[in-house]
Design an enzyme around this catalytic site. Structure first.
Site, PDB file in Angstrom:
ATOM      1  N   LYS A 221       0.802  -1.282   0.091  1.00 51.59           N
ATOM      2  CA  LYS A 221       0.078  -0.089  -0.058  1.00 51.59           C
ATOM      3  C   LYS A 221       0.685   1.326  -0.095  1.00 51.59           C
ATOM      4  O   LYS A 221       0.573   2.150  -0.917  1.00 51.59           O
ATOM      5  CB  LYS A 221      -1.053  -0.085   1.298  1.00 51.59           C
ATOM      6  CG  LYS A 221      -1.962  -1.266   1.412  1.00 51.59           C
ATOM      7  CD  LYS A 221      -2.778  -1.260   2.523  1.00 51.59           C
ATOM      8  CE  LYS A 221      -2.307  -1.129   3.907  1.00 51.59           C
ATOM      9  NZ  LYS A 221      -1.730  -2.708   3.719  1.00 51.59           N
ATOM     10  N   THR A 222       1.874   1.347   0.916  1.00 47.60           N
ATOM     11  CA  THR A 222       2.665   2.395   1.046  1.00 47.60           C
ATOM     12  C   THR A 222       3.519   2.565  -0.392  1.00 47.60           C
ATOM     13  O   THR A 222       3.884   3.847  -0.926  1.00 47.60           O
ATOM     14  CB  THR A 222       3.527   2.424   2.205  1.00 47.60           C
ATOM     15  OG1 THR A 222       2.894   2.303   3.505  1.00 47.60           O
ATOM     16  CG2 THR A 222       4.495   3.565   2.104  1.00 47.60           C
TER      17      THR A 222
ATOM     18  N   ASP B 164      -1.319   7.150   6.163  1.00 47.72           N
ATOM     19  CA  ASP B 164      -1.371   5.774   6.554  1.00 47.72           C
ATOM     20  C   ASP B 164      -1.891   5.774   7.936  1.00 47.72           C
ATOM     21  O   ASP B 164      -2.403   6.501   8.722  1.00 47.72           O
ATOM     22  CB  ASP B 164       0.327   5.592   6.921  1.00 47.72           C
ATOM     23  CG  ASP B 164       0.342   3.951   6.893  1.00 47.72           C
ATOM     24  OD1 ASP B 164      -0.314   3.180   6.390  1.00 47.72           O
ATOM     25  OD2 ASP B 164       1.595   3.602   7.155  1.00 47.72           O
TER      26      ASP B 164
ATOM     27  N   THR C 135      -5.188  -1.227   7.054  1.00 46.73           N
ATOM     28  CA  THR C 135      -5.319  -2.544   7.265  1.00 46.73           C
ATOM     29  C   THR C 135      -6.702  -3.002   7.753  1.00 46.73           C
ATOM     30  O   THR C 135      -7.110  -4.186   8.101  1.00 46.73           O
ATOM     31  CB  THR C 135      -4.249  -3.093   8.166  1.00 46.73           C
ATOM     32  OG1 THR C 135      -4.332  -2.291   9.436  1.00 46.73           O
ATOM     33  CG2 THR C 135      -3.026  -2.849   7.590  1.00 46.73           C
TER      34      THR C 135
ATOM     35  N   ARG D  33       6.800  -8.001   2.299  1.00 40.75           N
ATOM     36  CA  ARG D  33       7.591  -7.604   3.317  1.00 40.75           C
ATOM     37  C   ARG D  33       8.026  -8.666   3.956  1.00 40.75           C
ATOM     38  O   ARG D  33       9.442  -8.500   4.614  1.00 40.75           O
ATOM     39  CB  ARG D  33       6.634  -6.627   4.307  1.00 40.75           C
ATOM     40  CG  ARG D  33       7.351  -6.162   5.597  1.00 40.75           C
ATOM     41  CD  ARG D  33       6.191  -5.482   6.176  1.00 40.75           C
ATOM     42  NE  ARG D  33       5.897  -4.349   5.795  1.00 40.75           N
ATOM     43  CZ  ARG D  33       4.788  -3.563   6.180  1.00 40.75           C
ATOM     44  NH1 ARG D  33       4.375  -4.143   7.337  1.00 40.75           N
ATOM     45  NH2 ARG D  33       4.347  -2.481   5.653  1.00 40.75           N
TER      46      ARG D  33
END
Length: 360
Positions: free
Chosen positions: A86-87, A131, A180, A239
């Site tokens: 997402k980031t 965020d 999330t 990640r």
């Protein structure tokens, strides 16, 4: 990056530095220091992304249309589990547009006054990325509504009968939110996003490609089968794949000649107690606790947490999601139960009537 970073406007002045903010020109987005761009492993452009093909295709169309019409890009909301990009996508969009970029955290914006500097400092057509946007208090959400719809904010001066409201115009900007917990975002805020994109877990092939690409960025020789082994144990999450690649690289450098073979990757991941499915020691302890201490369940998460000496939130947010997705445990109205697949994975005898689940 620090929790609040402005990536737009002129060089930082004393006030910016005293606030802990660092300021970059929009052109500097192309060359952010490696330690600020997830150690240089994040893709810098949308076209460099592996996976999320449908999402990136829609984003490229929206970006191309905005450029051709010389219009501002509509507000975008990204949702999905942690670690899926997402980031990365939020940071790639201003690079594609060649505009300024600001980052804020929903947890840090506890009052409208915390949001005002970001809105008033936003350059025309720039991007503001929030965020954990689900953590915005309701009063901040409501303050955002006119900013998103009409590019203005309403500031109230004074109180009581002497109060007056000033309408302050803003330069048009694009808000990108990431969460999330999409269900915690109120409907009025969610409906103000022009695009809402849900990110899915990655396939084994996509993760193996990500591992191979990032190994090259880290100047590490890695065998294709080692890439696949790391990907297999990464739970569909880039990640985690990057974190495990870094550990395998360190292990190969310390214990071998620096080259990552299948046997080296396997030994490194075994040393971290990461098994073939990607479970770590805490995951297996959770399963064993239910299977042995509570005879397979059903059992409440609080009882399991107390037995493991962990907060219940840790189990719910960190441990259970993958075990549920993998079909190793299920939730029932009476509590958690280990499935037959869970018993098999632990190497335990399957009871006569275990909970049913599918191991993917």
């Amino acid at each position: 990056m620090p929790r609040e970073t402005i990536v737009s406007g002129p060089p930082a002045d004393d006030d910016d530095q005293s606030l802990g903010r660092r300021v970059y020109h929009a052109s500097d987005l192309e060359a952010l220091p490696g330690d600020e761009a997830d150690h240089a492993l994040r893709p810098q452009r949308i076209r460099d992304m592996v996976g999320q093909g449908e999402v990136t295709a829609r984003l490229e169309i929206a970006l191309d249309a905005a450029r051709k019409r010389s219009e501002i890009l509509g507000h975008i909301l990204f949702d999905g589990p942690p670690g899926l990009g997402k980031t990365t996508l939020a940071m790639a969009i201003p690079r594609e547009m060649g505009v300024g970029f600001q980052i804020a955290s929903g947890a840090a914006l506890q009052a409208p006054k915390d949001l005002v500097p970001y809105l008033t400092n936003a350059e025309e057509n720039s991007v503001l990325f929030i965020d954990e946007i689900h953590r915005l208090p309701k009063v901040v959400e409501e303050f955002l509504y006119p900013a998103m719809e009409d590019f203005r904010i309403d500031i109230t001066l004074g109180d009581g009968m002497n109060a007056r409201t000033i309408n302050m115009p803003l330069r048009p900007f694009t808000l990108i939110g990431a969460t999330t917990r999409a269900g915690l975002i109120s409907a009025p805020l969610r409906d103000r996003f022009v695009m809402r994109e849900h990110l899915e877990f990655y396939t084994l092939e996509e993760l193996a490609e990500i591992v191979a690409r990032n190994a090259r960025k880290l100047n590490t020789e890695i065998a294709p089968e080692a890439c696949r082994e790391i990907a297999t144990r990464s739970r569909g999450t880039p990640r985690l794949a990057n974190n495990r690649l870094r550990w395998v690289r360190d292990y190969a450098t310390s214990k071998h000649d620096g080259n990552v073979t299948l046997s080296v990757a396997d030994a490194a991941l075994k040393m971290q107690a990461i098994d073939k499915l990607g479970l770590d020691g805490q995951d297996r302890k959770y399963l064993l606790t239910i299977a042995q201490t509570f005879h397979g369940g059903p059992v409440g998460v609080e009882a399991v947490a107390h037995t493991m000496n962990l907060p219940p939130d840790t189990l719910v947010d960190e441990v259970e999601p993958f075990l549920l997705r993998a079909g190793l445990v299920i939730r029932t109205p009476r509590g958690r139960k280990v499935t037959s697949a869970g018993y098999v994975h632990l190497g335990l005898e399957v009871p006569e009537e275990p909970a049913q689940g599918n191991l993917f």
